[in-house]
Scaffold this motif. Structure first.
Motif, short mmCIF file in Angstrom:
data_model
loop_
_atom_site.label_atom_id
_atom_site.label_comp_id
_atom_site.label_asym_id
_atom_site.label_seq_id
_atom_site.Cartn_x
_atom_site.Cartn_y
_atom_site.Cartn_z
N THR A 33 0.85 -1.19 0.00
CA THR A 33 0.00 0.00 0.00
C THR A 33 0.88 1.24 0.00
O THR A 33 1.83 1.34 0.78
N GLU B 164 -4.82 6.05 -0.45
CA GLU B 164 -4.00 4.85 -0.50
C GLU B 164 -4.15 4.15 -1.86
O GLU B 164 -5.28 3.98 -2.35
N THR C 56 -3.36 0.56 -3.42
CA THR C 56 -3.08 -0.81 -2.98
C THR C 56 -2.91 -1.70 -4.21
O THR C 56 -3.70 -1.62 -5.16
#
Length: 641
Positions: free
Chosen positions: A75, A148, A150
């Motif tokens: 991440t 974020e 990911t």
């Protein structure tokens, strides 16, 4: 002219190298003008083991079997590069990975964006090319919450390579993506395809024996280099092909790293000894052998330790080439040295990338371009191949020019040798012509002497005997002398009428002789076989008549014969002339069975008979009969075509 061409070739090479360098610097300068922000921190979970890492991140996978694959989730925190103030901007944001490597599923704030196939239990996937992600503004948090990115993926490699991501405005990122994709993927693939064709051409030229061994070596290098790059860049490898694919990679890498120093050392005339070459070849093949035996258990160790000694050998060859280039001051050697330095630098760079040792250096550049070229997990080994092809083209052209120069020098030397040989031949021809003229004069002198002896001599003997008997009137004497003069004229002019058949000539001579010796106490008979008219070569025709004249003169003058028989017989292959008399015979010391040294013991007449017989290809023998001697002449016939 040759020096001008050589200088032109060297300047062309320098201009080409300079143009490529200037173009590369221009592209890099343009790229560095775009503001991309690196994302250097990530939270990584590999096989359920979580940690925070600095990107790019390299991690070996221990205790891995060939059939297993490892799964990871990492991440990226984007808050450091996205601020609330930027929300007002109408420009969209994009994110780029210079190499996605393991593919996977990409999420932004938990929302799935896109997918690249990733390795699983059925196949191996790898993406060695740039990956562009456009980040929709609607999915980004602009209220201070964390953004974020990911990525969930897996790998079949014995290590993890987690790349750094770069964030920027979409139009900047798109330009960078297109240029890098073209350089690292499209241009590289086209270059290696062309190099593969060049390699097969050089192998063909070498196998046809029309070119030297250097063509075969360079062909092996280019084919190995191109094939290795193609294998490394394969995106999809089925599980059942994985072991063969990996073995092929080790084999090609071993061939490349072994043949490259051999080629350089051969160029600078410092080849390895046979035992050294065998050791190098065995070590180059050891990686494939060990991998076939232990597979994934030893792959990390092979990547770290196996290729390093081969790179050291290559470095040794480059150092030797540098000394050779300084000593010889040849443009091709200098160009090959520069190209080899570039290749050794790229080779060590890629080795550090492959083993993860690049991260042991404390390097913190201020430009994303410096990140890309120094610490990013991007392999540059393919960039050395185009320069090697350029250098080999220069070497080939120089060899061709040297070859043509040598041919021109050899042609000049040959021309000088031909002129000297022609001069010697003229001298030899003059000397030979002089000898031939002398020989011809001697032969002509001998012919005249022999013809006078055999022809006129026999006539004069017959005339002399008639005069002694008092049977010749002054008119007859004048006619005989006139006949001798006519015969002498014929001998000198050599215009003998030999167009008629030999039987008629013999018959006419016998009739003429019979009339001249009619008053002598001599029984002269002749039997001429005229079944078929036989025409001889002019010289043979004259020789046979002269032989007959000499034999009859000898029988009348020396043998004191009272009976003489002349016989002429013919067959399909031979004619025979026999003269038999009842005289006193040949002297005891002369025994003529065939032409040879024994004939020289006789007088001038016998020697003349021997010579004429030899010239006509005939054989004669002399043998005693009950009373007197029989001379037998045998002359083979040659059929007309």
């Amino acid at each position: 002219m040759a020096s001008f061409k050589k200088q032109l070739l060297q300047w062309s090479s320098l201009i080409l190298f300079g143009s490529i360098l200037v173009l590369a610097l221009a592209v890099f300068h343009t790229l560095s003008g775009y503001n991309l922000q690196p994302i250097s921190q990530a939270h990584v979970s590999i096989d359920s083991q979580a940690q925070s890492v600095t990107l790019p991140h390299f991690q070996s996978i221990e205790d891995r079997s060939e059939l297993s694959h490892s799964t990871a989730r990492f991440t990226f925190k984007l808050n450091e590069t996205l601020s609330p103030e930027e929300k007002a901007s109408d420009s969209a944001r994009s994110l780029i990975f210079f190499q996605a490597i393991n593919g996977g599923d990409f999420y932004i704030n938990g929302v799935w964006l896109l997918n690249f196939p990733t390795s699983d239990e059925k196949a191996r996937w790898a993406w060695y090319k740039p990956t562009l992600l456009q980040l929709p503004n609607a999915l980004l948090h602009w209220d201070g919450r964390d953004n974020e990115l990911t990525v969930v993926n897996s790998t079949r490699e014995p290590f993890w390579l987690i790349p750094r991501a770069y964030l920027g405005y979409s139009h900047d990122v798109r330009v960078v993506y297109e240029i890098l994709f073209y350089i690292t993927h499209v241009l590289a693939s086209a270059t290696h395809f062309f190099a593969l064709l060049v390699g097969f051409f050089m192998i063909g030229a070498w196998s046809s024996k029309s070119s030297g061994n250097s063509y075969g070596i360079v062909g092996i290098i280019t084919i190995s280099w191109s094939s290795l790059y193609a294998l490394a860049m394969w995106e999809y490898v089925p599980l059942e092909w994985h072991k063969t694919w990996r073995l092929s990679g080790y084999l090609l890498e071993g061939i490349l790293l072994a043949v490259l120093p051999l080629h350089i050392l051969k160029h600078c005339h410092r080849p390895l000894t046979p035992s050294q070459g065998q050791c190098l070849a065995l070590y180059a093949a050891s990686a494939a052998i060990l991998y076939a035996l232990f597979e994934g258990q030893i792959e990390n160790s092979l990547n770290i330790f196996w290729s390093l000694p081969l790179l050291v050998v290559y470095l040794y060859a480059v150092v030797q080439l540098g000394f050779y280039a300084l000593r010889e001051k040849k443009g091709s050697s200098t160009a090959l040295f520069v190209q080899s330095l570039l290749t050794i630098f790229i080779g060590f760079h890629d080795y550090l990338i492959l083993t993860g040792l690049i991260h042991t250096f404390d390097f913190n550049p201020s430009s994303w371009m410096a990140y890309f070229f120094v610490s990013e997990h991007v392999y540059f080994i393919h960039l050395g191949l185009p320069f090697m092809l350029i250098v080999m083209a220069q070497i080939w052209l120089e060899e061709r020019m040297e070859y043509m120069k040598k041919i021109a020098s050899n042609n000049q030397e040959l021309e000088r040798a031909l002129i000297e040989k022609e001069r010697q031949l003229k001298i030899s021809f003059y000397n030979e012509s002089k000898l031939q003229r002398q020989s011809a004069a001697n032969l002509e002198r001998e012919r005249i002497y022999q013809d006078v002896h055999d022809g006129i001599g026999s006539r004069l003997i017959a005339t002399l005997f008639s005069a002694r008997q008092g049977v010749l009137t002054p008119v007859d004497m004048e006619a005989q002398i006139k006949s001798c003069l006519d015969d002498l004229r014929l001998i000198i002019n050599t215009d003998v009428d030999s167009t008629g058949d030999i039987q008629s000539a013999i018959f006419d001579y016998c009739i003429d002789l019979e009339s001249k010796i009619s008053s002598l106490d001599l029984d002269f008979q002749y039997d001429i076989d005229d079944t078929h008219a036989i025409h001889l070569f002019p010289r043979h025709h004259m020789n046979l008549l002269r032989i007959l004249q000499e034999l009859l003169a000898n029988a009348i003058k020396h043998a004191r014969a009272t009976e003489i028989l002349v016989e002429f017989q013919q067959s399909d292959l031979m004619i025979e002339l026999m003269v038999t008399d009842n005289g006193i015979g040949l002297p005891p010391h002369i025994n003529v069975q065939a032409p040879g040294p024994s004939t020289t013991q006789g007088g001038r007449g016998l020697q003349g008979i021997a010579l004429r017989t030899l010239q006509s290809g005939a054989i004669y023998t002399a043998k005693p009969v009950s009373q007197g001697t029989c001379i037998h002449i045998q002359m083979p016939l040659i059929s007309a075509p």
